[in-house]
Scaffold this motif. Structure first.
Motif: not given
Length: 812
Positions: A348-369, A559-566
């Motif tokens: 998720l955090l590396q642009r080249s990896a997202r592009e290799a997977l053809n993965l876009s977070v545009k308009g979607h929800v990202v939750i980072i635990d 669309r939204a980003v949630i950062l969650a942790g203990g």
């Protein structure tokens, strides 16, 4: 068009697998509100995050998971038109989904039947290509670089390079700002891409597997809105839907080609996979699992099996093996049909990896635990180091390759290869000079200009050389030639010399050098260079000091980003205790705390020092040792940097000692193997001791540079008098340094309290924990329970023991 949701019912019903506690309900309502409003939010919870995060997102999956009619609402239209549109949309979507859901249901039944019967018969596999009777002759031509012209279609080349990780964060941000403003062509969208997806990201695959396990326990309602008039008339109102979840992983996690998987190293696996796809590779050597245009049926079968039930990354790999198709590549086409996608940090955090997977977070929800690791993870991904020996090996390989193919290297290839050799030689020469210095500092900063001081290096165009390294496949060609020559040499010397062939499980040295040269060619304000001297020679490091720019594009697109942790709070031992006094205090505390106790020390060196002192006789103690004094109540175990005992073995011994009733004290290190990701719930952690404050070495060149960067950045951002700006800059540097320490402390604290009925005594042994500044950086759920032991008339240790005795007496 504004989103106008009528979600009152869903806000009260999050489909939690159990009856949620009040605080969990508040957590879920707050989190869903952030998702609905498209916010960036930070959530802190000591335990149970997975079980709470999933229900919190269920209304989003239900409402936005399809074009179900509840997605858009225009207040200007009459109510009867809206109802008609909803009913018509519902039927259209339901009919389309019914066939898909029926197919998934059948596959689920098949999987359950196969599992129950434990049928070991293999599924039909993709047909393997027939091996040729005679292998292709060895030909050096395959290692020759393709013609390269850096001047051809310069604008197109520059546009393509805007998506590579080699460019600095500031350059990428500038390119991103203007991207798409000079084209009127609108990209075609897949019909499934309209749905809002949830990308759930965590640090390790084991944590993602835990999330998948929790996801199986949640029953999601249908995303098709109910229609009272249709009930009883057709089966659409009873359409059963399953959550469509996909686990993504790297080639290392998902490769099913035995020969490639055996390489072990991620870089080696990636490069071998790409090598097998090159046009010149003989048919019998290509990967037989790679999807082709003729494998559409297999791709659909893979998709249906991947989505039929909630699967973790190991299950996805098994699906690929059963179907006979590469799960790494086949997973890409499944993303658009998924509702929840889990993936580890790097993907998720590396642009080249997202592009290799053809993965876009545009308009979607990202939750980072486990988001307390986020900034460190981004910095780690974009930081790289190289040793003098690696540079010298690369020089040898490059010059050997250049001599071999000098008559076949044309135009730009010859020029750029010479530039690479000069640059690597210049860097190696500077490090060689540092290594030969006697009495110099063991570490220090390095200026970019020092590395570029070699003859002719100042004439290199960094931008063009970066592009050449990525587009020419130079590293792959050179490494392939070196491996081929080594293999032929080994075969010529007989089987006894085969071991001299380079170990393919290691990262090819030129790939490693290239990964260092790319950020070097595009230095940014956020990065710094350092050297370190050690027994193995000199190491040169490029370190990213400020990861925020690399995360900004995710925040801006999502669309939204949630950062969650203990413990999401900000995130050498001060000499307040003689070591023997510390031992006596711990021995006394272990008298009143039952079962298991875990003590965290600031470093391995200090822990080793403490253990050595505790094993010596106490002065005037009649031969008694502190170690023996503690072991009268609890058996002592401890981790070491040398890892003589594995973590699993240590934990097993610790658990057995507690279950036997004898109790145990486990000595650990902040930031070590036991400080994160391991739960000491119930009897395993009735007590947690934090010994001192684990501040990083502020005298190190790295931390000096980090603090200086923060201070300079803060100074530029604020206005006012010179004195005020300096004061703010100094305070920001101090705050940054303290936050690094307290993030580590908070992670250790969170190891013990793992569920609502759990309890433990957390003892922080350092006077500095009394200061409001340090207490303000503790998690809120800890600050509310703090009890000070320091008074003017009482001994702190004695008062603490009395309070602990009362605390555990009330729990028994």
């Amino acid at each position: 068009m504004d989103l106008n949701l009528d979600m009152d019912k869903e806000l009260q019903d999050f489909h939690h697998p159990f009856t949620p506690y009040k605080i969990q309900l508040q957590f879920m309502q707050a989190l869903y509100g952030c998702l609905e409003d498209g916010k960036v939010a930070v959530f802190e919870s000591p335990t149970g995050k997975c079980a709470t995060l999933i229900p919190s997102t269920s209304p989003l999956v239900v409402c936005f998971g399809s074009d179900s009619g509840c997605r858009y609402r225009d207040d200007d239209e009459p109510e009867w038109m809206i109802e008609f549109a909803k009913r018509d949309s519902r039927r259209t979507i339901a009919e389309k989904r019914q066939q898909f859901e029926s197919r998934l249901a059948k596959i689920k039944q098949d999987e359950e039947r196969l599992k129950q019967a434990q049928d070991s018969q293999e599924r039909p596999r993709k047909k393997q290509p027939a091996a040729k009777s005679k292998s292709a002759p060895n030909d050096d031509e395959q290692f020759v670089l393709d013609d390269y012209d850096s001047e051809t279609d310069e604008r197109q080349k520059a546009s393509q390079s805007a998506g590579v990780d080699g460019l600095s964060a500031s350059t990428l941000a500038l390119l991103e700002k203007y991207k798409g403003q000079f084209t009127s062509k609108k990209p075609e969208q897949d019909e499934e891409d309209d749905s809002v997806k949830i990308f759930y990201c965590s640090r390790t695959h084991s944590q993602l597997s835990q999330f998948a396990g929790e996801l199986r326990r949640v029953a999601f309602p249908s995303s098709i809105p109910g229609d009272p008039e249709a009930e009883g008339k057709d089966d659409l109102s009873k359409l059963e839907e399953r959550v469509k979840h996909l686990s993504l992983g790297s080639r290392k996690n998902l490769c099913i080609n035995p020969k490639v998987q055996a390489l072990g190293n991620s870089t080696a696996i990636n490069e071998r996979c790409l090598d097998l796809q090159q046009p010149g590779v003989a048919a019998e050597k290509k990967c037989s699992f790679l999807p082709s245009k003729d494998d559409e049926a297999l791709m659909l079968e893979f998709r249906d099996h991947a989505l039929a039930t909630v699967k973790d990354i190991e299950d996805i790999g098994k699906v690929g093996q059963q179907v006979g198709i590469c799960p790494y590549y086949a997973s890409r086409s499944v993303i658009k049909h998924s509702e929840i996608v889990t993936l580890p940090y790097p993907l998720l955090l590396q642009r080249s990896a997202r592009e290799a997977l053809n993965l876009s977070v545009k308009g979607h929800v990202v939750i980072i635990d486990e988001a307390h690791n986020l900034m460190d993870a981004i910095a780690g991904i974009h930081s790289v180091s190289v040793s003098l020996s690696q540079l010298e090996t690369a020089m040898s390989q490059l010059t050997t390759y250049a001599r071999k193919f000098k008559t076949r290297l044309k135009g730009k290839n010859r020029s750029y290869l010479a530039q690479v050799i000069r640059l690597v030689g210049s860097i190696a020469g500077h490090l060689r000079g540092i290594a030969q210095q006697k009495g110099g500092a063991p570490e220090g900063s390095v200026q970019f200009s020092d590395l570029m001081a070699g003859k002719g290096v100042d004439q290199i165009n960094p931008y063009k050389l970066s592009r050449y390294l990525q587009e020419s496949k130079l590293a792959r060609k050179v490494d392939g030639y070196v491996e081929s020559e080594s293999s032929q040499e080994a075969q010529g010397q007989g089987q006894g010399q085969v071991s001299r062939t380079r170990d393919r499980t290691t990262v090819p040295v030129l790939f490693h050098i290239q990964s260092f040269l790319l950020p070097l060619m595009n230095p940014s304000e956020e990065g710094r260079l350092f050297y370190q001297k050690g027994q193995d020679g000199v190491l040169l490091k490029y370190m990213l000091l400020d990861p925020t720019n690399h995360f900004r594009e995710i925040v801006e697109d999502a669309r939204a980003v949630i950062l969650a942790g203990g413990t999401m709070s900000p995130v050498s031992l001060a000499g307040y205790f003689a070591i023997t006094d510390l031992g006596r205090t711990i021995a006394t505390l272990c008298q009143v705390i039952p079962d298991g106790v875990v003590a965290f020390f600031p470093s391995y060196d200090y822990l080793s020092q403490v253990v050595n002192v505790w094993k010596k006789p106490i002065p005037n103690g009649n031969g008694q040792t502190t170690f023996g004094l503690i072991e009268k109540k609890k058996k002592i175990m401890y981790e070491s940097r040398e890892a003589v005992t594995t973590t699993d073995t240590l934990l097993q011994e610790y658990t057995e000692a507690i279950e036997s009733g004898s109790g145990a004290l486990l000595l650990s290190v902040v930031g070590g193997k036991l400080s994160e990701g391991i739960n000491f719930s119930d009897k395993l952690g009735r007590g947690v001791f934090i010994i001192g404050l684990p501040f990083p070495n502020i005298r190190s060149a790295v931390w000096q540079a980090k603090i200086k960067y923060i201070e300079e950045k803060t100074y530029k951002q604020h206005s006012g008098s010179e004195l005020e700006k300096k004061a703010r800059a100094s305070a920001a540097g101090k705050d940054f340094y303290e936050n690094a320490c307290m993030r580590a402390v908070n992670q250790c604290i969170g190891r013990a309290i793992r569920h609502v009925n759990d309890y433990a005594a957390i003892v922080m042994i350092d006077r500095r924990y009394e200061t409001p500044r340090i207490q303000g950086k503790l998690p809120g759920w800890i600050r509310g329970s703090l009890v000070s032991a320091a008074t003017a008339t009482a001994r702190p240790a004695q008062m603490t023991v009395q309070r602990l005795s009362k605390f555990f007496a009330e729990k028994s």
